[in-house]
Design a protein around this motif. Structure first.
Motif, PDB file in Angstrom:
ATOM      1  N   GLN A 200       0.832  -1.199   0.000  1.00 52.44           N
ATOM      2  CA  GLN A 200       0.000   0.000   0.000  1.00 52.44           C
ATOM      3  C   GLN A 200       0.874   1.260   0.000  1.00 52.44           C
ATOM      4  OE1 GLN A 200      -1.999  -1.105   3.632  1.00 52.44           O
ATOM      5  NE2 GLN A 200      -3.909  -1.521   2.568  1.00 52.44           N
ATOM      6  N   ASP A 203       2.492   1.826  -3.304  1.00 52.92           N
ATOM      7  CA  ASP A 203       1.565   2.305  -4.319  1.00 52.92           C
ATOM      8  C   ASP A 203       1.309   3.805  -4.187  1.00 52.92           C
ATOM      9  OD1 ASP A 203      -0.395   1.372  -6.479  1.00 52.92           O
ATOM     10  OD2 ASP A 203      -1.704   2.538  -5.167  1.00 52.92           O
ATOM     11  N   GLY A 210       4.626   3.653  -7.753  1.00 54.27           N
ATOM     12  CA  GLY A 210       3.244   3.529  -7.320  1.00 54.27           C
ATOM     13  C   GLY A 210       2.260   4.192  -8.257  1.00 54.27           C
ATOM     14  N   THR A 211       1.046   3.622  -8.323  1.00 55.51           N
ATOM     15  CA  THR A 211      -0.012   4.180  -9.172  1.00 55.51           C
ATOM     16  C   THR A 211      -0.753   5.311  -8.482  1.00 55.51           C
ATOM     17  OG1 THR A 211      -1.721   2.659  -8.370  1.00 55.51           O
ATOM     18  CG2 THR A 211      -0.323   1.891 -10.189  1.00 55.51           C
ATOM     19  N   SER A 483      -4.245  -3.230  -2.956  1.00 57.41           N
ATOM     20  CA  SER A 483      -2.793  -3.050  -2.983  1.00 57.41           C
ATOM     21  C   SER A 483      -2.086  -3.873  -1.914  1.00 57.41           C
ATOM     22  CB  SER A 483      -2.449  -1.563  -2.799  1.00 57.41           C
ATOM     23  OG  SER A 483      -2.940  -1.081  -1.569  1.00 57.41           O
TER      24      SER A 483
END
Length: 507
Positions: A200, A203, A210-211, A483
């Protein structure tokens, strides 16, 4: 998101002085209580167009003008909130040691005090009330991150309380029309102990690929991690097992982080025979940023074990894992209570029966787009492993994207006899929290309430009122777990049983 509740079993608010702390209460209409005062709450919270005592200063101050000429009223109340919250670990998380958890925050006690008087055309007074809040406490938060070793294994909890000291004023323009308003001193307190799994956290960091689907993390502290990876110090495939954000005190009256500010209300009522109409506007608050100087951000980091003992990148090797605890100051930026628009009607069907209905719109979308927290590390760190982070900063943003909430409040009061009145009502609302960003620490997902109430006149100057509200269970599965290593979300189930008891002295 942040806003919260809990001390492990009982939280008590100080509601006696201007400097009192807000009681932490669990979310009902989002973070707003379903009703203020047992007379109104017994009728589903409907309160815009009839005399409901000193609680009017939290509802529609103009209804104070419906008091009898020359009347004074002192209300002393105590409320209880009984949330029942359970979070089921994602499918597959048991392989990582994650188990289902129930929140140990199950009883909250809320005192309140209000005094009002009507003198001629003017009604005035003061009061101290809890506005609302939310939160939970879990002994083991591994279910939030997908299980060990992606969690600290420590208690995770959240607590937020917002309270108001109010000075209302109402003016009776004529026998049919009243106007009113209030000036509110508002204060908020917050505690947070939250784990974020390594996947997490990664991300959230663009520099780590990370998105940023659920939020973002940036700043010199995060840049430091990226530099350690490029320098070969941290495992590029899994530099962080978990991150933990921790600012919390041991008080039932305050939060580690706090702020103050102001708000206000205006309203009006109009009578047409047996029909009374009313409406109010509650302004957005102007709270300052919350600050806590005793905060800590800790990480479980992985050294680069490539080629050591045959362990490939991405394999967690305990010999290369280290916990780093960074002390500093945290700031919660621009946490505000939203605007609320409400209007309604009350109708005297007979001398014994009154019915009432309100509509309320709570503008969560304007204040709950995200939860923004910044952290600045102390220049000198007690943990030798954190020395490199001295003076570093991190900005963390958790997406919230709450919707505005529509609430329909319907109720009736029936006078069985001169001393005895019975009440019943419904409080019907949509859930403002989207699946995508609902966090198990902040499950403000309650929708509907069924309410009952009773009032009894003990003498010419004394009466008591009681209300009971039940919110049936609702369940919601968060996408937040996408995530985590399991790729599955946590399912939260939440119900409530709440009550209010008030003694009134009328003179």
């Amino acid at each position: 998101m942040l806003n919260i509740i809990t001390k492990k079993t009982i939280t008590v608010a100080a509601l006696v002085a201007l400097g009192a702390a807000p009681v932490s209460v669990l979310a009902t209409n989002g973070m707003n209580l379903e009703g203020y005062g047992p007379e109104a709450t017994g009728m589903g919270g409907a309160s815009m167009a009839w005399d409901n005592g000193s609680a009017a200063m939290m509802n529609n101050p103009a209804t104070l003008g419906l008091m009898h000429e020359g009347e004074s009223r002192l209300d002393v109340a105590i409320g209880t909130l009984g949330p029942d919250i359970a979070s089921d670990a994602p499918a597959g998380a048991a392989a990582f040691g994650a188990t289902d958890e129930s929140s140990s925050s199950s009883l909250f006690i809320m005192p309140a005090l209000g005094y009002v008087k009507r003198s001629g055309k003017v009604s005035y007074g003061f009061g101290v009330y809890s506005q609302g809040g939310m939160g939970t406490e879990y002994d083991n938060g591994a279910f939030m991150t997908g299980g060990a070793p992606f969690a600290s294994g420590e208690t995770v909890r959240s607590e937020v309380g917002v309270g108001r000291f109010l000075v209302p004023l109402a003016y009776t323009v004529n026998e049919n029309f009243t106007v009113g308003g209030s000036v509110d001193f508002v204060w908020a307190g917050m505690d947070l102990q939250m784990d974020v799994g390594g996947a997490q956290f990664g991300d959230m960091v663009a520099a780590l690929g990370g998105t940023q689907k659920f939020g973002s993390a940036s700043g010199t502290m995060v840049q430091g991690f990226a530099g350690m990876i490029s320098g070969g110090m941290l495992d590029p495939d899994g530099p962080v097992n978990w991150a933990r954000f921790d600012f919390s005190d041991d008080s039932d009256f305050t939060g580690s982080a706090g702020s103050t500010g102001f708000g206000g209300k205006i309203g009006g009522t109009y009578k047409i025979g047996k029909l009374k109409l009313g409406g109010s506007y509650h302004s957005k608050t102007s709270l300052g940023d919350m600050k806590a100087s005793d905060a800590e951000v800790s990480f479980s980091i992985n050294g680069n074990d490539a080629g050591v003992g045959g362990a490939p990148n991405g394999t967690i090797n305990p010999a290369f894992t280290q916990k780093v605890a960074v002390s500093g100051e945290v700031k919660i930026k621009d946490f505000q209570w939203p605007e609320i628009i409400a209007f309604g009607a009350a109708y005297d069907v007979s001398d014994k029966l009154m019915i009432a209905a309100d509509y309320k719109r709570i503008m969560w979308s304007k204040v709950m787009q995200d939860f923004n927290m910044s952290f600045v590390a102390d220049a000198v760190q007690a943990d030798p492993g954190a020395a490199a982070f001295g003076g570093a900063a991190m900005d963390m943003n958790l997406n919230q994207d709450w919707e505005d909430q529509n609430v329909l409040l319907i109720g009736a009061a029936y006078k069985v006899s001169d001393p005895l009145t019975l009440r019943a009502g419904l409080n019907l609302a949509n859930n403002p929290v989207p699946d995508e960003y609902m966090n198990p620490l902040f499950p403000a997902i309650i929708k509907n309430h069924v309410t009952l109430g009773v009032g009894y006149v003990m003498s010419d100057v004394s009466n008591i009122n009681f209300s009971l509200a039940y919110a049936p269970p609702v369940s919601q599965t968060t996408d937040y777990g996408q995530s985590t290593p399991t790729g599955k979300g946590v399912e939260v189930t939440h119900s409530q049983t709440n009550s209010q008891l008030m003694y009134s002295y009328v003179f």
